[in-house]
Motif scaffolding. Structure first.
Motif, short mmCIF file in Angstrom:
data_model
loop_
_atom_site.label_atom_id
_atom_site.label_comp_id
_atom_site.label_asym_id
_atom_site.label_seq_id
_atom_site.Cartn_x
_atom_site.Cartn_y
_atom_site.Cartn_z
N SER A 137 33.46 -11.63 -45.64
CA SER A 137 34.45 -11.53 -46.72
C SER A 137 33.84 -10.95 -47.99
N ALA A 138 32.56 -11.26 -48.20
CA ALA A 138 31.87 -10.76 -49.40
C ALA A 138 31.31 -9.35 -49.23
N ARG A 139 31.56 -8.74 -48.05
CA ARG A 139 31.17 -7.36 -47.78
C ARG A 139 29.67 -7.14 -47.61
N LYS A 140 28.94 -8.20 -47.32
CA LYS A 140 27.52 -8.01 -47.02
C LYS A 140 27.33 -7.51 -45.60
N PHE A 141 28.30 -7.83 -44.71
CA PHE A 141 28.28 -7.37 -43.33
C PHE A 141 29.62 -6.73 -42.99
N ASP A 142 29.62 -5.93 -41.93
CA ASP A 142 30.84 -5.26 -41.48
C ASP A 142 31.47 -5.93 -40.27
N LEU A 143 30.69 -6.69 -39.55
CA LEU A 143 31.17 -7.32 -38.31
C LEU A 143 30.39 -8.61 -38.07
N VAL A 144 31.08 -9.62 -37.61
CA VAL A 144 30.45 -10.91 -37.33
C VAL A 144 30.77 -11.32 -35.89
N ILE A 145 29.78 -11.87 -35.21
CA ILE A 145 30.01 -12.50 -33.91
C ILE A 145 29.88 -14.00 -34.13
N ALA A 146 30.97 -14.72 -33.88
CA ALA A 146 31.03 -16.14 -34.20
C ALA A 146 31.57 -16.93 -33.01
N GLU A 147 31.70 -18.24 -33.22
CA GLU A 147 32.14 -19.14 -32.16
C GLU A 147 33.20 -20.09 -32.69
N GLN A 148 33.96 -20.65 -31.78
CA GLN A 148 34.96 -21.65 -32.13
C GLN A 148 35.00 -22.68 -31.01
N TYR A 149 34.76 -23.95 -31.36
CA TYR A 149 34.69 -25.01 -30.36
C TYR A 149 36.07 -25.62 -30.12
N GLN A 202 29.78 -31.10 -34.96
CA GLN A 202 30.99 -31.92 -35.02
C GLN A 202 31.59 -32.12 -33.64
N TRP A 203 31.64 -31.05 -32.86
CA TRP A 203 32.22 -31.15 -31.52
C TRP A 203 31.37 -32.06 -30.63
N ALA A 204 30.04 -31.89 -30.65
CA ALA A 204 29.16 -32.67 -29.79
C ALA A 204 29.25 -34.17 -30.13
N VAL A 205 29.27 -34.49 -31.42
CA VAL A 205 29.37 -35.89 -31.82
C VAL A 205 30.70 -36.48 -31.35
N GLN A 206 31.76 -35.72 -31.46
CA GLN A 206 33.07 -36.22 -31.02
C GLN A 206 33.09 -36.48 -29.52
N CYS A 208 30.56 -37.48 -27.69
CA CYS A 208 29.83 -38.73 -27.49
C CYS A 208 30.68 -39.93 -27.90
N ARG A 209 31.36 -39.82 -29.03
CA ARG A 209 32.21 -40.94 -29.48
C ARG A 209 33.34 -41.19 -28.50
N ALA A 210 33.90 -40.11 -27.94
CA ALA A 210 34.97 -40.28 -26.95
C ALA A 210 34.44 -40.97 -25.69
N ALA A 211 33.14 -40.83 -25.43
CA ALA A 211 32.52 -41.49 -24.27
C ALA A 211 32.10 -42.91 -24.59
N GLY A 212 32.29 -43.36 -25.87
CA GLY A 212 32.06 -44.75 -26.20
C GLY A 212 30.77 -45.07 -26.92
N PHE A 213 30.10 -44.08 -27.49
CA PHE A 213 28.85 -44.39 -28.20
C PHE A 213 28.61 -43.39 -29.33
N GLU A 214 27.78 -43.81 -30.28
CA GLU A 214 27.34 -42.95 -31.37
C GLU A 214 25.99 -42.34 -30.98
N PRO A 215 25.87 -41.02 -30.93
CA PRO A 215 24.62 -40.42 -30.45
C PRO A 215 23.45 -40.65 -31.41
N ASP A 216 22.30 -40.88 -30.83
CA ASP A 216 21.05 -41.01 -31.59
C ASP A 216 20.47 -39.61 -31.77
N VAL A 217 20.87 -38.93 -32.84
CA VAL A 217 20.45 -37.54 -33.06
C VAL A 217 19.10 -37.55 -33.76
N ARG A 218 18.06 -37.38 -32.99
CA ARG A 218 16.71 -37.37 -33.56
C ARG A 218 16.24 -35.96 -33.92
N PHE A 219 16.88 -34.95 -33.32
CA PHE A 219 16.45 -33.57 -33.55
C PHE A 219 17.66 -32.76 -34.02
#
Length: 315
Positions: A137-149, A202-206, A208-219
Motif C-alpha cells: 500500500s505504501a508503494r515500497k513493493f509492486d507485488l506481495v505473496i501472502a497467506e490467509q489461514y 493465532q490459527w495454531a493456538v486456536q 490447540c484450544r479447540a482440542a482442549g489445551f493451551e499450547p506450551d509455546v517455548r519457541f
C-alpha cells in the motif's frame, strides 16, 4: 503545482504516522523529510500537520491533500504502465514474499520468467505477509505473496487486488520416533510456532484450544526451517504447511489433521499497477509455478503423504 515527490512523503506520513518511520522506509534522514514536508505546507498555504504526542496528525487540509496525493500516485503509476507497455522491462518488479513462497514458488517462477521475458528485472525481499501488504500500500513493493489461514481472513485494503495462487495443506509435524496421532495427544509437548500477532500463530493456538489445551509455546520463531530443526531434534512439535518442504523429503513425521485444513496462498498488487506488462508476466509465472494445482490431490511437496520415509497418519 505540487511536486509528486513531496506528495508521496505526505502519503507515507498518513500511513506511517511519524517522520522517523517515513525516513526509515524511504532511506532519508528525518530532517530531510521534515524540510520537504515543510516546503509542501508552504506551497499549500494552509496548515497540514499538528503535533500529537510523538506522532504527527494531519489537519483537515492535510487529509484532503493526502487524498489528492493518493490519486496522483495512482495516475503516475498508470502512465508508467502505459510507457512500460511500449518498452517492456524499463522498471523492475519489486516483490515481497513470505518465507515459504520465497523457497517453494519463486525459484521456479523466476526460471519461467527468464525464459518468457528475460528483460524483466525482478527484485525480491522476504517479509511476513502483514508487513508486505502494508508496504505494498505504501508503494515500497509492486507485488506481495501472502497467506490467509482458515477463519482468519485478512482485511481487504482499498486499491489492492488479490488473486489466489492455490491451497497449501497444513499438517502436524512431529519427531520421527513419536507415536501421537491427534492434537489432543500433544497437550504436554513443547511447541514451536510463529511469533505472536501473526495469522499463523493465532490459527495454531486456536486449533490447540479447540482440542482442549493451551499450547506450551517455548519457541516463537518466524523462520520455519528453525521449526523443522527443533521438531527433527525431538525438542518440539508444530503445525507446518506443505510448502515448507519445497520439493524435498520431510525429515519429520507428518500427521494429517481432521478435515485437511489448508491456508490460501495469494498475490496482491495495486489496482493502479495492473496495466504494467512486467507485473502481469510475473503473476502468470507465479501461477504456473505453484506446486499444487487446483483439482489435484494434495501431497507433501514432491512425495506421497504415505511415504515410508515420512509416514502421514490418516485421521
Amino acid at each position: 503545482m505540487f511536486e509528486l515527490r513531496r506528495l508521496r512523503l505526505l502519503h507515507e506520513l498518513e500511513l506511517r504516522g511519524t517522520l522517523a518511520a517515513v525516513a526509515e522506509a524511504l532511506s532519508y534522514s528525518p530532517s530531510t523529510i521534515s524540510q520537504q514536508l515543510a516546503q509542501l505546507e508552504r506551497e499549500a498555504g494552509v496548515p497540514l500537520f499538528v503535533a500529537d504526542g510523538r506522532r504527527v496528525r494531519l489537519t483537515e487540509h492535510g487529509a484532503a491533500l493526502a487524498a489528492h496525493a493518493a490519486r496522483a500516485l495512482e495516475l503516475d503509476e498508470g502512465i508508467r504502465g502505459e510507457l512500460e507497455a511500449l518498452r517492456p522491462g524499463i522498471a523492475p518488479v519489486r516483490i515481497a514474499a513470505m518465507q515459504t513462497a520465497a523457497q517453494a514458488i519463486l525459484p521456479s517462477a523466476l526460471a519461467l520468467l527468464a525464459e518468457r521475458a528475460p528483460n524483466i528485472r525482478v527484485e525480491v525481499a522476504q517479509l511476513p505477509p502483514e508487513e508486505g501488504l502494508f508496504e505494498l500500500s505504501a508503494r515500497k513493493f509492486d507485488l506481495v505473496i501472502a497467506e490467509q489461514y482458515p477463519g482468519h481472513t485478512r482485511a481487504h485494503e482499498a486499491g489492492l487486488e488479490r488473486a489466489t495462487l492455490g491451497e497449501d495443506v497444513i499438517r502436524l509435524a512431529l519427531p520421527r520416533e513419536s507415536r501421537e496421532t491427534t492434537l489432543a495427544d500433544l497437550a504436554e509437548r513443547p511447541w514451536a510456532m510463529e511469533p505472536e500477532g501473526t495469522a499463523a500463530r493465532q490459527w495454531a493456538v486456536q486449533q490447540c484450544r479447540a482440542a482442549g489445551f493451551e499450547p506450551d509455546v517455548r519457541f516463537s520463531l518466524s523462520d520455519l526451517t528453525a521449526h523443522v530443526g527443533l521438531i527433527d531434534s525431538g525438542l518440539a512439535v508444530g503445525l507446518l504447511p506443505d510448502l515448507v518442504w519445497a520439493g524435498r523429503v520431510p525429515p519429520v513425521r507428518l500427521v494429517d489433521l481432521p478435515s485437511t485444513p489448508t491456508r490460501e496462498i495469494f498475490t496482491a498488487v495495486r489496482g493502479s499497477s495492473t496495466s504494467r506488462p512486467g507485473i502481469r508476466s510475473v503473476l502468470d509465472a507465479l501461477r504456473d509455478a505453484f506446486p499444487i494445482r487446483e483439482g489435484e490431490p494434495h501431497s507433501v511437496a514432491g512425495s506421497s503423504p504415505n511415504s515410508a520415509q515420512t509416514p502421514a497418519t490418516q485421521e
